[in-house]
Scaffold this active site. Structure first.
Site, PDB file in Angstrom:
ATOM      1  N   ASP A 301       4.677  -2.207  18.986  1.00  0.00           N
ATOM      2  CA  ASP A 301       4.336  -3.172  19.971  1.00  0.00           C
ATOM      3  C   ASP A 301       2.575  -2.927  19.292  1.00  0.00           C
ATOM      4  O   ASP A 301       1.760  -1.873  19.640  1.00  0.00           O
ATOM      5  CB  ASP A 301       4.572  -3.148  20.999  1.00  0.00           C
ATOM      6  N   GLU A 344       3.285  -4.750  14.600  1.00  0.00           N
ATOM      7  CA  GLU A 344       2.494  -6.146  15.660  1.00  0.00           C
ATOM      8  C   GLU A 344       0.989  -5.878  15.160  1.00  0.00           C
ATOM      9  O   GLU A 344       0.760  -5.311  16.370  1.00  0.00           O
ATOM     10  CB  GLU A 344       2.995  -6.480  16.619  1.00  0.00           C
TER      11      GLU A 344
END
Length: 637
Positions: A301, A344
């Site tokens: 993330d 990401e």
């Protein structure tokens, strides 16, 4: 481990040293507690066993750099505990164990003694099958979900890990997803952070059961051929008082400099990725999840937040983070070369999915955030104005092979007032469903692996509500049942069609037929597999107009069949389909050797497959024509 190894060298098994381990020492069974607190004045272990009295079980400092340890006899599994830390300022603070593998259910915050070993796995067949396949040349469909809001019991309580195995896995198998991607399952205090503001990195959240229960869930996924990807957040953590923040009264896991420590948007703090102890904590954590939970991949993330310092007005790269990500990926792939490491990342940082020895960050996949943003902006635009932003649908092919991409239709785009995918579509009720079917058709035929957030498969009308479950009652409505049927047929077609995934990361797998028809907002292209006869023609119409006898250039096959039309009546469409076999007319068109004349449905996607093998059309030099994109590839991993 040598005493200084954790502080100065790469040590990726730190979970074997730190935390609470049930052991026998001097013929006495008990628990060995070990923790790193470099600026603590004194340390002790507290719990129900000593009535939380920090004077009773004082820890010994075993390294000058702040490793503390203590063996306490006669403590058993499931005992709750914390560390009592006397700071240099003279305060006593109580902290959960950074290496605890189990924790109390929130709102309680103590760590729990738990023997992580002992689960008997049954997934050897899964491991063998994975090693025989190259994910780069296979179909990949990922179902992204939030464990706490996919489905709830009638009384509103959560399903456990074991219960989710019974509920979720058959659903995923029915839809032919190859993987599930679960939003973070590390222990976190606040439900509405969705797990992204964690603090118990080694503890599978106790909201849903024990660590062994989660192992059972993963084992069952593997039994039915489903890979398990976890969201993992090595960039930042929450500031709750019991957690990692100011662990010994000073910045320990986070940066000392306030300018780079704080994440004001999220209310979190950044890991100090320049510290060897922090790197060992995080990389050991990644390997811990791989080894103990048999996880198949991580979606890392907020990589953009890691790559650049968050100082106001600055865009300077964070070399600590760059070095850390390379070290992380090298360690992960040394452990398991078949693992999935997905970034990401919304930046233009180069070579994210290139190996570290080529100067890359070492991931093997990256979310294509640019594609997602462009396509959704295009779809939200009124159809009559789409011709003015035509390039939003073509731009992605200019960089589609610069990285190994996953196309995400993720949770980020269906929350915080952004509307659901269905409700983003303009127009009336029928128009919305037609355009969502069209979007999915384009999604599954565009180069790149696929990811869809839960609820999208049946046209969730409301945006994601993280405190509730999905609107399963929508299956009572005909158009949602049609949408669900269409999605299942589309994903089945995708999985059995090699042209749609075999050359996802090679420019030979895609060729525009007509990318320039902005006036009618029609796009047509070819997807190509390894073999010349493995080709599909895709035509997408992004307006409500219907076109009869529309000419589309095609490769030189004799006949074509329409194998999917999103406007078919069984999907809720108007029935403007091409039922008959289409004879290729041997007249060049759209720079192709032949063409067909078809009906173009409103807001529709039509997929054509050649019936017979290529006749062997020749170039002037006598070689066979090969379908090819004009985009240059970065090269394979």
């Amino acid at each position: 481990m040598k005493r200084d190894e954790f502080h100065t060298e790469k040590y990726y098994e730190s979970y074997n040293i730190f935390g609470a381990h049930i052991v026998t020492e001097d013929e006495m069974r008990g628990v060995r507690f070990t923790v790193w607190a470099p600026h603590a004045k004194a340390m002790s272990v507290v719990g129900d066993f000593n009535e939380w009295d920090y004077e009773q079980h004082k820890m010994l400092q075993v390294t000058e750099e702040g490793i503390w340890s203590l063996f306490i006899p006669h403590i058993e599994e499931r005992e709750i505990y914390k560390y009592a830390i006397e700071t240099m300022a003279g305060d006593v603070i109580f902290k959960a164990d950074p290496y605890a593998v189990y924790a109390e259910v929130r709102p309680n915050t103590a760590s729990v003694v738990f023997d992580i070993k002992g689960y008997e796995w049954n997934d050897k067949n899964w491991s063998r099958k994975k090693k025989k396949k190259s994910v780069y040349k296979e179909a990949m469909t990922v179902y992204e979900l939030h464990f706490g809001s996919w489905k709830k019991k009638e009384d509103g309580t959560l399903y456990s890990y074991k219960e989710m195995a019974e509920e979720l896995i058959p659903y995923v198998v029915e839809h032919q997803f190859t993987h599930i991607e679960i939003m973070p399952l590390v222990e976190h205090p606040y439900d509405r952070s969705w797990g992204y503001q964690g603090t118990g990195y080694y503890a599978a959240t106790s909201r849903f059961g024990t660590p062994h229960d989660l192992m059972h869930f993963v084992d069952e996924c593997h039994k039915y051929g489903i890979g398990v990807i976890l969201d993992w957040v090595p960039g930042h953590f929450c500031k709750d008082a019991h957690g990692l923040y100011l662990f010994d009264g000073t910045p320990t896991y986070e940066y000392k400099d306030k300018d780079v420590q704080e994440n004001p948007v999220w209310g979190t703090v950044n890991f100090d990725l320049g510290k060897r102890e922090v790197r060992n904590f995080l990389i050991s954590n990644a390997l811990f999840w791989m080894r103990y939970f048999h996880i198949d991949g991580f979606r890392v993330d907020a990589v953009a937040n890691m790559l650049y310092w968050n100082k106001e007005g600055q865009e300077q790269s964070n070399e600590h983070a760059v070095s850390f990500l390379r070290e992380l990926n090298e360690a992960v792939f040394a452990e398991n070369e078949d693992f999935l490491m997905t970034a990401e990342d919304s930046t233009a940082w180069p070579l994210v999915t290139a190996p570290t020895y080529e100067g890359g960050l070492g991931f093997n996949y990256k979310w294509n955030m640019g594609w997602m943003n462009d396509v959704l902006k295009y779809m939200e635009c009124a159809p009559e104005y789409r011709k003015y932003i035509h390039d939003k649908m073509t731009f992605s092919l200019l960089y589609a092979y610069s990285e190994n991409f996953i196309l995400p239709l993720s949770h980020d785009e269906v929350v915080h007032g952004k509307k659901s995918l269905l409700n983003k579509m303009p127009g009336d009720y029928w128009d919305k469903f037609a355009q969502l079917r069209l979007l999915y058709g384009y999604f599954f035929t565009h180069p790149g692996k696929k990811l869809l957030f839960m609820g999208g498969e049946f046209g969730q009308f409301d945006e994601w509500k993280d405190l509730e479950d999905l609107d399963w009652n929508l299956h009572d409505f005909e158009m949602h049942r049609y949408m669900h049927d269409y999605f299942k047929e589309l994903i089945a077609l995708y999985k059995r069609s090699k042209p749609l995934w075999q050359l996802d990361h090679s420019p030979e797998g895609f060729q525009w037929i007509d990318a320039n028809n902005n006036e009618q907002s029609i796009f047509s292209f070819i997807r190509q597999g390894d073999k010349q006869e493995d080709a599909l023609v895709v035509v997408c119409n992004f307006t409500k107009a219907t076109y009869e006898n529309y000419k589309v250039g095609v490769p030189d096959f004799e006949y074509y069949n329409e194998i999917l039309n999103s406007d078919a009546e069984q999907y809720g469409g108007s029935g403007q389909v091409n039922k008959k076999r289409l004879k290729a007319i041997q007249e060049p068109y759209h720079n192709q050797a032949a063409h067909v004349e078809i009906t173009i449905p409103p807001f529709g996607v039509s997929i054509l497959r050649p019936v017979k093998t290529r006749k062997g059309s020749k170039k002037q030099d006598g070689s066979k024509t090969k379908v090819r994109s004009n985009v240059t590839s970065r090269g394979k991993r």
